[in-house]
Design a protein around this motif. Structure first.
Motif, PDB file in Angstrom:
ATOM      1  N   ARG A  28       0.834  -1.215   0.000  1.00 24.02           N
ATOM      2  CA  ARG A  28       0.000   0.000   0.000  1.00 24.02           C
ATOM      3  C   ARG A  28       0.861   1.255   0.000  1.00 24.02           C
ATOM      4  NH1 ARG A  28      -2.514   4.031  -0.155  1.00 24.02           N
ATOM      5  NH2 ARG A  28      -4.615   4.477   0.644  1.00 24.02           N
ATOM      6  N   LYS A  29       2.044   1.166   0.592  1.00 16.71           N
ATOM      7  CA  LYS A  29       2.958   2.309   0.617  1.00 16.71           C
ATOM      8  C   LYS A  29       3.599   2.567  -0.749  1.00 16.71           C
ATOM      9  CE  LYS A  29       4.273   1.987   5.520  1.00 16.71           C
ATOM     10  NZ  LYS A  29       3.943   3.381   5.873  1.00 16.71           N
ATOM     11  N   CYS A  30       3.412   1.640  -1.673  1.00 20.21           N
ATOM     12  CA  CYS A  30       4.077   1.737  -2.984  1.00 20.21           C
ATOM     13  C   CYS A  30       3.096   2.022  -4.116  1.00 20.21           C
ATOM     14  CB  CYS A  30       4.829   0.439  -3.284  1.00 20.21           C
ATOM     15  SG  CYS A  30       6.084  -0.003  -2.075  1.00 20.21           S
ATOM     16  N   VAL A  31       1.939   2.588  -3.806  1.00 20.31           N
ATOM     17  CA  VAL A  31       0.933   2.810  -4.856  1.00 20.31           C
ATOM     18  C   VAL A  31       1.381   3.849  -5.878  1.00 20.31           C
ATOM     19  CG1 VAL A  31      -1.030   2.079  -3.453  1.00 20.31           C
ATOM     20  CG2 VAL A  31      -0.276   4.463  -3.362  1.00 20.31           C
ATOM     21  N   ASP A  32       2.377   4.662  -5.545  1.00 18.17           N
ATOM     22  CA  ASP A  32       2.878   5.649  -6.500  1.00 18.17           C
ATOM     23  C   ASP A  32       3.926   5.072  -7.444  1.00 18.17           C
ATOM     24  OD1 ASP A  32       1.261   7.641  -5.412  1.00 18.17           O
ATOM     25  OD2 ASP A  32       2.766   8.202  -3.927  1.00 18.17           O
ATOM     26  N   VAL A  33       4.320   3.827  -7.231  1.00 26.36           N
ATOM     27  CA  VAL A  33       5.307   3.155  -8.078  1.00 26.36           C
ATOM     28  C   VAL A  33       4.565   2.319  -9.113  1.00 26.36           C
ATOM     29  CG1 VAL A  33       7.316   1.619  -8.101  1.00 26.36           C
ATOM     30  CG2 VAL A  33       6.867   3.074  -6.104  1.00 26.36           C
ATOM     31  N   ASP A  34       5.150   2.161 -10.287  1.00 23.60           N
ATOM     32  CA  ASP A  34       4.531   1.318 -11.309  1.00 23.60           C
ATOM     33  C   ASP A  34       4.236  -0.068 -10.732  1.00 23.60           C
ATOM     34  OD1 ASP A  34       4.150   1.042 -14.490  1.00 23.60           O
ATOM     35  OD2 ASP A  34       4.968  -0.820 -13.686  1.00 23.60           O
ATOM     36  N   PRO A  35       3.005  -0.574 -10.869  1.00 22.88           N
ATOM     37  CA  PRO A  35       2.643  -1.854 -10.236  1.00 22.88           C
ATOM     38  C   PRO A  35       3.454  -3.035 -10.732  1.00 22.88           C
ATOM     39  CG  PRO A  35       0.916  -1.092 -11.732  1.00 22.88           C
ATOM     40  CD  PRO A  35       1.852   0.044 -11.552  1.00 22.88           C
ATOM     41  N   TYR A  36       3.927  -2.984 -11.974  1.00 25.32           N
ATOM     42  CA  TYR A  36       4.724  -4.100 -12.493  1.00 25.32           C
ATOM     43  C   TYR A  36       6.121  -4.090 -11.897  1.00 25.32           C
ATOM     44  CZ  TYR A  36       0.854  -4.523 -15.714  1.00 25.32           C
ATOM     45  OH  TYR A  36      -0.398  -4.691 -16.235  1.00 25.32           O
ATOM     46  N   LEU A  37       6.648  -2.918 -11.618  1.00 28.73           N
ATOM     47  CA  LEU A  37       7.934  -2.829 -10.934  1.00 28.73           C
ATOM     48  C   LEU A  37       7.807  -3.334  -9.503  1.00 28.73           C
ATOM     49  CD1 LEU A  37      10.899  -2.007 -10.808  1.00 28.73           C
ATOM     50  CD2 LEU A  37      10.164   0.334 -10.281  1.00 28.73           C
ATOM     51  N   VAL A  38       6.722  -2.969  -8.834  1.00 30.46           N
ATOM     52  CA  VAL A  38       6.480  -3.454  -7.471  1.00 30.46           C
ATOM     53  C   VAL A  38       6.419  -4.980  -7.455  1.00 30.46           C
ATOM     54  CG1 VAL A  38       4.870  -3.472  -5.531  1.00 30.46           C
ATOM     55  CG2 VAL A  38       5.254  -1.355  -6.801  1.00 30.46           C
ATOM     56  N   SER A  39       5.698  -5.544  -8.408  1.00 27.20           N
ATOM     57  CA  SER A  39       5.565  -7.002  -8.475  1.00 27.20           C
ATOM     58  C   SER A  39       6.890  -7.671  -8.797  1.00 27.20           C
ATOM     59  CB  SER A  39       4.514  -7.381  -9.529  1.00 27.20           C
ATOM     60  OG  SER A  39       3.253  -6.817  -9.208  1.00 27.20           O
ATOM     61  N   ALA A  40       7.708  -7.020  -9.639  1.00 23.78           N
ATOM     62  CA  ALA A  40       9.018  -7.580  -9.988  1.00 23.78           C
ATOM     63  C   ALA A  40       9.923  -7.650  -8.764  1.00 23.78           C
ATOM     64  CB  ALA A  40       9.666  -6.742 -11.082  1.00 23.78           C
ATOM     65  N   VAL A  41       9.946  -6.576  -7.985  1.00 24.14           N
ATOM     66  CA  VAL A  41      10.778  -6.554  -6.776  1.00 24.14           C
ATOM     67  C   VAL A  41      10.234  -7.539  -5.746  1.00 24.14           C
ATOM     68  CG1 VAL A  41      11.630  -5.116  -4.892  1.00 24.14           C
ATOM     69  CG2 VAL A  41      11.457  -4.165  -7.195  1.00 24.14           C
ATOM     70  N   LYS A  42       8.927  -7.629  -5.639  1.00 24.53           N
ATOM     71  CA  LYS A  42       8.304  -8.539  -4.678  1.00 24.53           C
ATOM     72  C   LYS A  42       8.653 -10.002  -4.969  1.00 24.53           C
ATOM     73  CE  LYS A  42       3.761 -10.215  -3.242  1.00 24.53           C
ATOM     74  NZ  LYS A  42       2.323 -10.221  -3.579  1.00 24.53           N
ATOM     75  N   ALA A  43       8.800 -10.352  -6.240  1.00 26.33           N
ATOM     76  CA  ALA A  43       9.082 -11.743  -6.606  1.00 26.33           C
ATOM     77  C   ALA A  43      10.516 -12.150  -6.305  1.00 26.33           C
ATOM     78  CB  ALA A  43       8.792 -11.959  -8.095  1.00 26.33           C
ATOM     79  N   ALA A  44      11.433 -11.184  -6.250  1.00 24.23           N
ATOM     80  CA  ALA A  44      12.854 -11.492  -6.136  1.00 24.23           C
ATOM     81  C   ALA A  44      13.244 -12.219  -4.843  1.00 24.23           C
ATOM     82  CB  ALA A  44      13.676 -10.210  -6.296  1.00 24.23           C
ATOM     83  N   PRO A  45      12.738 -11.827  -3.646  1.00 22.12           N
ATOM     84  CA  PRO A  45      13.171 -12.523  -2.427  1.00 22.12           C
ATOM     85  C   PRO A  45      12.882 -14.017  -2.417  1.00 22.12           C
ATOM     86  CG  PRO A  45      12.190 -10.421  -1.863  1.00 22.12           C
ATOM     87  CD  PRO A  45      11.941 -10.627  -3.328  1.00 22.12           C
ATOM     88  N   THR A  46      11.781 -14.441  -3.034  1.00 24.01           N
ATOM     89  CA  THR A  46      11.479 -15.874  -3.090  1.00 24.01           C
ATOM     90  C   THR A  46      12.577 -16.624  -3.825  1.00 24.01           C
ATOM     91  OG1 THR A  46       9.090 -15.481  -3.029  1.00 24.01           O
ATOM     92  CG2 THR A  46       9.825 -17.587  -3.928  1.00 24.01           C
ATOM     93  N   VAL A  47      13.035 -16.063  -4.946  1.00 23.96           N
ATOM     94  CA  VAL A  47      14.112 -16.685  -5.720  1.00 23.96           C
ATOM     95  C   VAL A  47      15.422 -16.613  -4.947  1.00 23.96           C
ATOM     96  CG1 VAL A  47      15.418 -16.573  -7.879  1.00 23.96           C
ATOM     97  CG2 VAL A  47      12.954 -16.119  -7.876  1.00 23.96           C
TER      98      VAL A  47
END
Length: 319
Positions: A28-47
């Motif tokens: 919610r704190k990242c709503v000003d960031v492109d949603p696809y960039l947010v999702s890309a960064v979010k996926a990285a820790p799992t890998v």
């Protein structure tokens, strides 16, 4: 986990609900960031976490099921099907949920996404897995559908211009949240299909995360460009990275809880994140408490309770 204390299962279930809520707060704190960039960064820790762990298990010759059924034994059809579902979960699950947060906030996005996720999971489960749809499940699904409709309705106000703008924003945000839930539900059913062939969930989550990292970062590089990406503030990078690690930690907690408790109990405990999201939205982000929101959240709770009682439906996993 034999001889585990009785409190450990509920504690892990509650921890997963709290961690998922913290994940959503960070998003919610990242709503000003492109949603696809947010999702890309979010996926990285799992890998970043599962990749070295799986390699280490393979290197030391671990006897777990994850290494007994290595990646190369995934047939092309099963692997392609799961990667396709993972792609949808990343682009139309994570990114769509992020867009919904920007339109309707945390308190409304979570119950809509969860409601559609459960209804879609039941439908896809019946079609793809042949799972039975009981009368209780049908009643729960109808209740959740009504909850989603209520949450998607605009608030009435004396200012007609405000009503029109608010109605458009609420409808758009609700559609994004519903699309997110639909993508998550297909991912969950596809994951269950793949798990039935003996593969471990951590292997599949790594494949899903890797799919997100490759496709989302490629999309961001082409569509946004590195100049735009580099303008993201350090606080935003921190929030996005935190969301990824919190989401992965929630997955670990809920997996541990499922080993100690019946799925019904875990579902009920995990449903508490609907209330947590509402409280967080109101307190942290000044989202308004409205009659529509209260009724929608209440109906979501009722639907989840109806669904959980004497139901053996497997837990639906989001990516």
């Amino acid at each position: 986990m034999p001889n585990s204390p009785m409190w450990l299962g509920p504690a892990c279930g509650l921890a997963s609900a709290v961690l998922y809520t913290l994940t959503n707060i960070a998003l919610r704190k990242c709503v000003d960031v492109d949603p696809y960039l947010v999702s890309a960064v979010k996926a990285a820790p799992t890998v970043a976490v599962l990749g070295p762990l799986l390699c280490w298990n393979r290197w030391v010759g671990s006897s777990t099921a994850a290494t007994e059924r290595p990646f190369e034994q995934l047939t092309a059809l099963r692997l392609g099907r799961f990667i396709g579902a993972s792609f949808l979960a990343q682009f139309f699950g994570n990114a769509a949920f992020q867009k919904a947060l920007g339109y309707i906030g945390l308190a409304a996005s979570v119950p809509i996404t969860l409601g559609v996720l459960i209804v879609g999971g039941a439908i896809f489960g019946a079609i793809l897995l042949g799972e039975a749809v009981s009368r209780r499940k049908i009643i729960a699904m109808i209740t959740l559908i009504v909850a989603v409709v209520v949450l998607s309705l605009p608030e009435t106000t004396a200012n007609e211009t405000t009503v029109s703008r608010s109605a458009a924003e609420i409808l758009t945000g609700s559609l994004w949240a519903a699309l997110s839930g639909l993508a998550y539900s297909l991912f969950g059913v596809t994951m269950r299909m793949t798990l039935q062939h003996g593969f471990r969930s951590n292997v599949l989550m790594f494949v899903s995360g890797l799919t997100g990292v490759i496709t989302l970062w490629s999309y961001c590089a082409v569509m946004l460009g590195w100049n735009t990406i580099s303008r993201t503030s350090p606080d935003q990078w921190l929030a996005m990275t935190a969301a990824g690690f919190l989401n992965f930690s929630a997955f670990v907690a809920i997996t541990a809880s499922l080993r100690l408790l019946p799925v019904v109990a875990v579902n009920l405990i995990n449903a508490s994140q609907v209330a947590m999201a509402a409280v967080a939205g109101v307190i942290l982000f000044s989202e308004p408490i409205t009659f529509r929101l209260a009724v929608g959240i209440g109906l979501t709770f009722i639907g989840l309770i109806i669904l959980a009682r004497r139901t053996r439906a497997p837990l639906v996993i989001t990516d």
